[in-house]
Motif scaffolding. Structure first.
Motif, PDB file in Angstrom:
ATOM      1  N   ALA A   1     -11.840   6.115  -9.607  1.00 29.74           N
ATOM      2  CA  ALA A   1     -13.118   6.500  -8.993  1.00 29.74           C
ATOM      3  C   ALA A   1     -13.205   8.022  -8.945  1.00 29.74           C
ATOM      4  O   ALA A   1     -12.403   8.681  -8.278  1.00 29.74           O
ATOM      5  CB  ALA A   1     -13.237   5.915  -7.597  1.00 29.74           C
ATOM      6  N   GLU A   2     -14.169   8.570  -9.636  1.00 35.15           N
ATOM      7  CA  GLU A   2     -14.256  10.028  -9.781  1.00 35.15           C
ATOM      8  C   GLU A   2     -14.515  10.700  -8.433  1.00 35.15           C
ATOM      9  O   GLU A   2     -15.407  10.316  -7.674  1.00 35.15           O
ATOM     10  CB  GLU A   2     -15.385  10.377 -10.744  1.00 35.15           C
ATOM     11  N   GLY A   3     -13.694  11.699  -8.149  1.00 35.29           N
ATOM     12  CA  GLY A   3     -13.867  12.490  -6.944  1.00 35.29           C
ATOM     13  C   GLY A   3     -13.357  11.850  -5.680  1.00 35.29           C
ATOM     14  O   GLY A   3     -13.469  12.431  -4.591  1.00 35.29           O
ATOM     15  N   VAL A   4     -12.773  10.645  -5.768  1.00 31.09           N
ATOM     16  CA  VAL A   4     -12.291   9.939  -4.575  1.00 31.09           C
ATOM     17  C   VAL A   4     -10.797  10.165  -4.405  1.00 31.09           C
ATOM     18  O   VAL A   4     -10.019   9.978  -5.347  1.00 31.09           O
ATOM     19  CB  VAL A   4     -12.583   8.426  -4.671  1.00 31.09           C
ATOM     20  N   GLN A   5     -10.400  10.559  -3.205  1.00 33.26           N
ATOM     21  CA  GLN A   5      -8.994  10.708  -2.850  1.00 33.26           C
ATOM     22  C   GLN A   5      -8.688   9.732  -1.715  1.00 33.26           C
ATOM     23  O   GLN A   5      -9.232   9.852  -0.622  1.00 33.26           O
ATOM     24  CB  GLN A   5      -8.694  12.138  -2.415  1.00 33.26           C
ATOM     25  N   LEU A   6      -7.836   8.767  -1.991  1.00 26.43           N
ATOM     26  CA  LEU A   6      -7.512   7.714  -1.031  1.00 26.43           C
ATOM     27  C   LEU A   6      -6.160   7.981  -0.385  1.00 26.43           C
ATOM     28  O   LEU A   6      -5.167   8.218  -1.079  1.00 26.43           O
ATOM     29  CB  LEU A   6      -7.495   6.352  -1.730  1.00 26.43           C
ATOM     30  N   THR A   7      -6.110   7.912   0.931  1.00 27.84           N
ATOM     31  CA  THR A   7      -4.857   8.016   1.675  1.00 27.84           C
ATOM     32  C   THR A   7      -4.628   6.710   2.426  1.00 27.84           C
ATOM     33  O   THR A   7      -5.490   6.265   3.198  1.00 27.84           O
ATOM     34  CB  THR A   7      -4.892   9.175   2.684  1.00 27.84           C
ATOM     35  N   VAL A   8      -3.485   6.087   2.178  1.00 29.74           N
ATOM     36  CA  VAL A   8      -3.125   4.819   2.819  1.00 29.74           C
ATOM     37  C   VAL A   8      -1.978   5.095   3.777  1.00 29.74           C
ATOM     38  O   VAL A   8      -0.931   5.617   3.373  1.00 29.74           O
ATOM     39  CB  VAL A   8      -2.712   3.762   1.778  1.00 29.74           C
ATOM     40  N   ILE A   9      -2.179   4.753   5.037  1.00 30.69           N
ATOM     41  CA  ILE A   9      -1.189   5.060   6.079  1.00 30.69           C
ATOM     42  C   ILE A   9      -0.874   3.802   6.866  1.00 30.69           C
ATOM     43  O   ILE A   9      -1.789   3.092   7.308  1.00 30.69           O
ATOM     44  CB  ILE A   9      -1.719   6.129   7.054  1.00 30.69           C
ATOM     45  N   GLY A  10       0.409   3.517   7.056  1.00 29.43           N
ATOM     46  CA  GLY A  10       0.779   2.407   7.917  1.00 29.43           C
ATOM     47  C   GLY A  10       2.233   2.022   7.752  1.00 29.43           C
ATOM     48  O   GLY A  10       2.840   2.262   6.700  1.00 29.43           O
ATOM     49  N   PRO A  11       2.801   1.398   8.770  1.00 30.33           N
ATOM     50  CA  PRO A  11       4.174   0.911   8.662  1.00 30.33           C
ATOM     51  C   PRO A  11       4.216  -0.363   7.837  1.00 30.33           C
ATOM     52  O   PRO A  11       3.262  -1.161   7.876  1.00 30.33           O
ATOM     53  CB  PRO A  11       4.551   0.628  10.123  1.00 30.33           C
ATOM     54  N   PRO A  12       5.274  -0.599   7.070  1.00 25.44           N
ATOM     55  CA  PRO A  12       5.363  -1.852   6.323  1.00 25.44           C
ATOM     56  C   PRO A  12       5.580  -3.024   7.271  1.00 25.44           C
ATOM     57  O   PRO A  12       6.282  -2.907   8.279  1.00 25.44           O
ATOM     58  CB  PRO A  12       6.579  -1.640   5.413  1.00 25.44           C
ATOM     59  N   HIS A  13       4.960  -4.140   6.955  1.00 26.40           N
ATOM     60  CA  HIS A  13       5.167  -5.358   7.742  1.00 26.40           C
ATOM     61  C   HIS A  13       6.606  -5.829   7.515  1.00 26.40           C
ATOM     62  O   HIS A  13       7.038  -5.958   6.369  1.00 26.40           O
ATOM     63  CB  HIS A  13       4.178  -6.433   7.295  1.00 26.40           C
ATOM     64  N   PRO A  14       7.351  -6.115   8.584  1.00 23.84           N
ATOM     65  CA  PRO A  14       8.753  -6.511   8.384  1.00 23.84           C
ATOM     66  C   PRO A  14       8.924  -7.810   7.622  1.00 23.84           C
ATOM     67  O   PRO A  14      10.002  -8.063   7.072  1.00 23.84           O
ATOM     68  CB  PRO A  14       9.280  -6.639   9.831  1.00 23.84           C
ATOM     69  N   HIS A  15       7.896  -8.641   7.568  1.00 27.58           N
ATOM     70  CA  HIS A  15       7.991  -9.908   6.844  1.00 27.58           C
ATOM     71  C   HIS A  15       7.527  -9.795   5.396  1.00 27.58           C
ATOM     72  O   HIS A  15       7.596 -10.773   4.649  1.00 27.58           O
ATOM     73  CB  HIS A  15       7.173 -10.990   7.554  1.00 27.58           C
ATOM     74  N   HIS A  16       7.036  -8.604   5.000  1.00 29.03           N
ATOM     75  CA  HIS A  16       6.528  -8.410   3.630  1.00 29.03           C
ATOM     76  C   HIS A  16       7.055  -7.096   3.060  1.00 29.03           C
ATOM     77  O   HIS A  16       6.273  -6.194   2.732  1.00 29.03           O
ATOM     78  CB  HIS A  16       4.992  -8.420   3.626  1.00 29.03           C
TER      79      HIS A  16
END
Length: 361
Positions: A209-224
């Motif tokens: 996606a042009e011009g889009v900067q995605l930041t993903v934040i979160g702790p991993p689920h311990p079951h996954h």
């Protein structure tokens, strides 16, 4: 009044259920209620007037009732069918995946022999019936949305009184920050890293996606534990993956992004969506569940099964401006003070009934 907040399963998993328990406890104390919090499989000794349970089973509810304690339960119920808000009859992707998973489990059990198959069927039926028994024995159920209350009645046939208590955020911590400069293409996705939250779907939808900067934040689920690795493999140059941060650090992150996206397979609310909206982000949320009760027409909705739907909703939200109507509604209706006020009203109604029953006895 003295209340025990009791969670007996899932306490090790970070997420909204834990936030809801802790923040409701804090706000109730400000109203003069003495609140203790308890993680464990058995009810401890204590001088409580009421037990407020999260994830309690029938055994735990029966234990409280045997001591003469009324029980309120925050249901956090996602619905047997992961229903869409459109009410369509087409099976959702989650249903199809669930059926495939269940079919594989039953195939494996059948190959091992009739005894294993019988045990598996009994286990699933027991889990379902345990929830029905627990919620039927409770004195009041506290769902977070009218749709959730409806699904409890229609899916499970549980007719226990329900009082809708809204989920909420800390409106002092998450303030608009509208004066902050935000780059036009900045997109944030906050949440526990797990298949249910569908971060992988968001990453794939915004690939290229042009011009889009995605930041993903979160702790991993311990079951996954493998899901975070799958997200990392799918991430292109426009994606940044960050571990979970302290709750107090989130306002600054929200304030540096223009749009927040939560394309889960199901959300009753999505606390992070409320936090992001209160912090001045435009909102993309899932069309599965009951988020529309909270966001009405002040958010963009996406189908988590359709990458094009996620992408289109995000691009549209990046061009939106924050909704003042939503900001006002959050500041009035979705505060922990309001949640505590309605929770206390539910407690008082239950205790009034109990005292009346005791007087008649």
């Amino acid at each position: 009044m003295r209340a025990l907040m009791w969670i007996n399963s899932g306490a090790e998993i970070p997420g909204g259920h834990r936030v809801q328990l802790q923040q409701t406890s804090r706000a109730l104390r400000e109203l003069g209620v003495e609140v203790d919090e308890h993680d464990g499989t058995h009810l401890p000794d204590g001088p409580w007037d009421i037990v407020h349970g999260f994830q309690l089973g029938a055994r735990e509810v029966a234990e409280a009732k045997a001591r003469g304690l009324p029980v309120a339960i925050s249901t956090i119920y996602v619905g047997l069918a992961y229903s869409t808000t459109s009410g369509g009859t087409r099976p959702t992707p989650r249903e199809r995946v669930g059926r495939l998973y269940r079919g594989m489990r039953y195939m494996g059990a059948s190959l091992r022999g009739r005894e294993d198959l019988t045990r598996l069927a009994g286990q699933e039926m027991d889990e379902h019936l345990d929830r029905v028994r627990a919620w039927s024995m409770a004195d009041v159920l506290l769902p977070n949305a009218e749709g959730e209350a409806r699904h409890i009645r229609e899916d499970l046939g549980v007719l226990t009184e329900t009082r809708v208590v809204p989920n909420a955020i800390d409106v002092d911590l998450f303030a608009p920050g509208l004066e902050r400069a935000r780059d036009g293409g900045t997109v944030l996705c906050v949440g526990r890293i797990e298949p249910h939250k569908n971060q992988l779907g968001v990453i794939r939808a915004l690939h290229g996606a042009e011009g889009v900067q995605l930041t993903v934040i979160g702790p991993p689920h311990p079951h996954h534990p493998d899901y975070l690795e799958a997200c990392a493999r799918a991430a292109s140059d426009n994606v940044t993956l960050l571990p979970g941060v302290e709750h107090d650090d989130l306002p600054d992150l929200y304030a540096r992004h223009r749009t927040h996206v939560l394309a889960s397979w199901y959300e009753t609310t999505g606390l992070v969506s409320l936090e992001a909206a209160a912090s001045g982000c435009t909102i993309v949320t899932t069309d599965r569940g009951h988020a529309r009760e909270y966001f009405v027409d002040d958010a963009r909705y996406c189908d988590p099964d359709q990458p094009g739907s996620i992408r289109d909703a995000v691009l549209a939200a990046l061009a939106d401006t924050p909704s003042p109507t939503l900001l006002d509604r959050i500041g009035t209706d979705y505060t922990w003070a309001e949640t505590a006020r309605q929770t206390l009203a539910a407690y008082e109604a239950v205790l009034h009934r109990h005292r009346g029953a005791g007087d008649r006895g």
